[in-house]
Design a protein around this motif. Sequence first.
Motif, mmCIF file in Angstrom:
data_model
loop_
_atom_site.group_PDB
_atom_site.id
_atom_site.type_symbol
_atom_site.label_atom_id
_atom_site.label_comp_id
_atom_site.label_asym_id
_atom_site.label_seq_id
_atom_site.Cartn_x
_atom_site.Cartn_y
_atom_site.Cartn_z
ATOM 1 N N ASN A 116 0.827 -1.207 0.000
ATOM 2 C CA ASN A 116 0.000 0.000 0.000
ATOM 3 C C ASN A 116 0.860 1.255 0.000
ATOM 4 O O ASN A 116 0.557 2.230 -0.689
ATOM 5 N N GLU A 117 1.925 1.196 0.776
ATOM 6 C CA GLU A 117 2.829 2.337 0.863
ATOM 7 C C GLU A 117 3.450 2.636 -0.510
ATOM 8 O O GLU A 117 3.550 3.793 -0.928
ATOM 9 N N MET A 118 3.832 1.572 -1.216
ATOM 10 C CA MET A 118 4.441 1.772 -2.535
ATOM 11 C C MET A 118 3.446 2.397 -3.499
ATOM 12 O O MET A 118 3.794 3.298 -4.274
ATOM 13 N N ALA A 119 2.194 1.922 -3.445
ATOM 14 C CA ALA A 119 1.167 2.478 -4.324
ATOM 15 C C ALA A 119 0.913 3.933 -3.973
ATOM 16 O O ALA A 119 0.786 4.791 -4.867
ATOM 17 N N THR A 120 0.859 4.223 -2.691
ATOM 18 C CA THR A 120 0.615 5.607 -2.261
ATOM 19 C C THR A 120 1.729 6.525 -2.741
ATOM 20 O O THR A 120 1.474 7.627 -3.225
ATOM 21 N N ARG A 121 2.948 6.045 -2.613
ATOM 22 C CA ARG A 121 4.071 6.875 -3.059
ATOM 23 C C ARG A 121 3.982 7.167 -4.554
ATOM 24 O O ARG A 121 4.251 8.283 -4.980
ATOM 25 N N PHE A 122 3.579 6.135 -5.312
ATOM 26 C CA PHE A 122 3.429 6.349 -6.750
ATOM 27 C C PHE A 122 2.312 7.354 -7.020
ATOM 28 O O PHE A 122 2.475 8.282 -7.816
ATOM 29 N N ASN A 123 1.187 7.186 -6.319
ATOM 30 C CA ASN A 123 0.051 8.081 -6.526
ATOM 31 C C ASN A 123 0.412 9.528 -6.194
ATOM 32 O O ASN A 123 -0.036 10.452 -6.861
ATOM 33 N N ASN A 124 1.222 9.694 -5.169
ATOM 34 C CA ASN A 124 1.596 11.048 -4.779
ATOM 35 C C ASN A 124 2.642 11.646 -5.710
ATOM 36 O O ASN A 124 2.809 12.860 -5.750
#
Lengths: 292, 431
Positions: B39-47
């Motif tokens: 989830n953290e990796m996806a969030t970082r990409f989204n941001n």
Amino acid sequence: MKKVQFNNKFIPYLFVSPQIIIILVFFIWPSIMAIYYSFVMQDAFGVSTQFVWFQNYKDALLNSDYYSSFGFTLIFSTLVTFFSLGTGLFLAHKTNSMIKSRGIYRTLLMWPYALAPAVVGLMASFFFNQSHGDVYHFLNQLGWKFDPTSDPFSAQAMLVFIASWKQVSVNFIFFLSGLQGIPKSVLEASFIDCKSNSKRFWTIIFPLLAPTTFFLFITNITYSFFDTFGMIDTTTRGTPMGETKTLAYKIYQDGFLGADIGGSSAQSVILMLFVLIITIFQFKYLEKKVHY
Amino acid sequence: MKSKSLLFIATFAMALNLNATTNITWWHAMGGRLGEVVNEMATRFNNSQSEYKVTPIYKGGYEDTMTAGIAAYRAHQAPDIIQIFDAGAATIIGAKGVVYPVADLFDKYGVKFNAQDYISGVRNFYADSKGRMIGSPFNSSTPVMYYNKDAFKKAGIKNPPATWEEFEKDAVLLKKVGYIGLSQSLSPWTAGENFMSRHNLQMANKNNGFDGFATKIYYENPAMDYHWDKLRSWSLKGYFKYYGRGWADNQQAFYDQKVAMWLGSSGSFGGLKKGAKFSFGTTYLPYWKKFINPGAQTFIGGAALFVFSGKSDKKYKGIAKFLQYLTTPKMQYFWHKSTGYVPITKAAYALAKKDGYYKTTPDAEIGIKQLSLPTQKWTKGYRLGNYVQIREIMTIEFENILNGKKTAKQAFTDLDKKADKLLARFARTYR
């Protein structure tokens, strides 16, 4: 008395239609699909399909694992049916002869019925766990080298135990209502004629329970064939050495985990036929001995 | 009233804004702590950008995720990206037209991609026979050996065993101080597939299945027979114990200090570090000097990300970007550090080295080192159909050996026979 009758021919059909639709959608249609898939080989994603006649059946029936799974299913269902019916009847008989606390016992003994098979399995996996399971340690202290992860007999015994335990409550309640349905006059007459408790039970009460026993016998067999799936999945998953794998569990493993749709469909059609034959046999030969 | 309508407008505006971004769904099998990292990796990409929004969805274990993907594809509801595990790779790759190969995706959407950037044990597993990647390797690990340093000290052993010959000697000493030598999780992986790779042995015909549908499997061979007969005799002597097929049960025994060595995944490192009440070390998977010296490379286990076909251009552009983002050294290093899985590119490995990560935690490097040993003929991995069922049979036959029901030779002859039938079925189904 005046007969109530519908004038319209179609209204009765309208009333039974929900049931018919449920049967069609959830029973008939899947069965037809299973029969269809059992004659084809299809990749998991349904991209290519070929008609292969009886190849899937051949592959299933020529596999020695299939027979060991078959053998286990038979032994397992026989034992589970025997133990759960026996215990249910025993408890029902004892409870029925109580006067004061009957209600409490009835309620308490019903409780396990509310548990889903998967939950029963999950609980068992804690109790029988080799690093922190109380029952595991208790059995080992008794001197039995109990080890469900590597000894097939231990694992099978564990499954028979929990599967029977789960089913006792249903059998109990049906037997209890069966016992209460026996006319008082018959019982009183038997009291006068016979002093022995056990003789009275086996010659008067048990035969009068025959319809209940017959019904439970069939439902218990189907239970141990199919409903025990959840327990197996949360405890042994067919291990060790594949010796706790019921036919239903094998179908799931091949079809869902292994993505072999044709092969698992063929197995489920065979299972369907087998259960059909058992049921027909039971109705034909056993039911003759049952007096309603 | 006014505030309410304002709120309505605000929500509406937000909804509009969301519509402008392209949503990408990603089904994965990473539970617990691993799921948090995903989830953290996806969030970082989204941001990091505003055009695309990746939504990771946990679908249960590996098999559950694959089954969910199959069902969704059949219902024309497939997610965009799905994580498929090693044993299921042939199933999704074999189904024609289901997957959009990542090498093609990268080519078309202008993402620079060079397979040589990946470390060697990772590069080939999810690629075709020409080395073009079909799936993008994601969580990658390889079996390594963990050993209890305290136990070794007590027994007076200096170094962990590099070979099984040494292990046999060490186990005697360990038994004297009350330890069982070894347990292993996921035996088909640690003591089957990777045992073959470590000894550079061919697993199946047709180039281990990479060149076409394999029809013959070669588990029955002198090295496997020898090793598993040894395991049986070790279990009788108390040098080895099989705690069933569950991954956790065998790890637990190491945790509880019942066994001194455990064969597990290089990815188990993070979890072990948290709870172990003793100091432990990591070392290479042992090999039999009798059969090979030095031992060959192992290949990866774990899973890869596959992209479903039939999506829109816009989505593919985003997916290509996201997959590229995941393989950047920074993200790979983050993943490596938080989970213990190996970084899959050489650049990420170099970054971790440069950062001094292995100075403080040398154990984290073992998996990569083992994967980076030179590639040999039979160390690229395998592509075998119906492999989930074959692993099931392997487990059963392993148990037959350990229970003394069959000799290793018998068991593996039976295994090969049954596996060949399953391979033939697969070849016929997917041809």
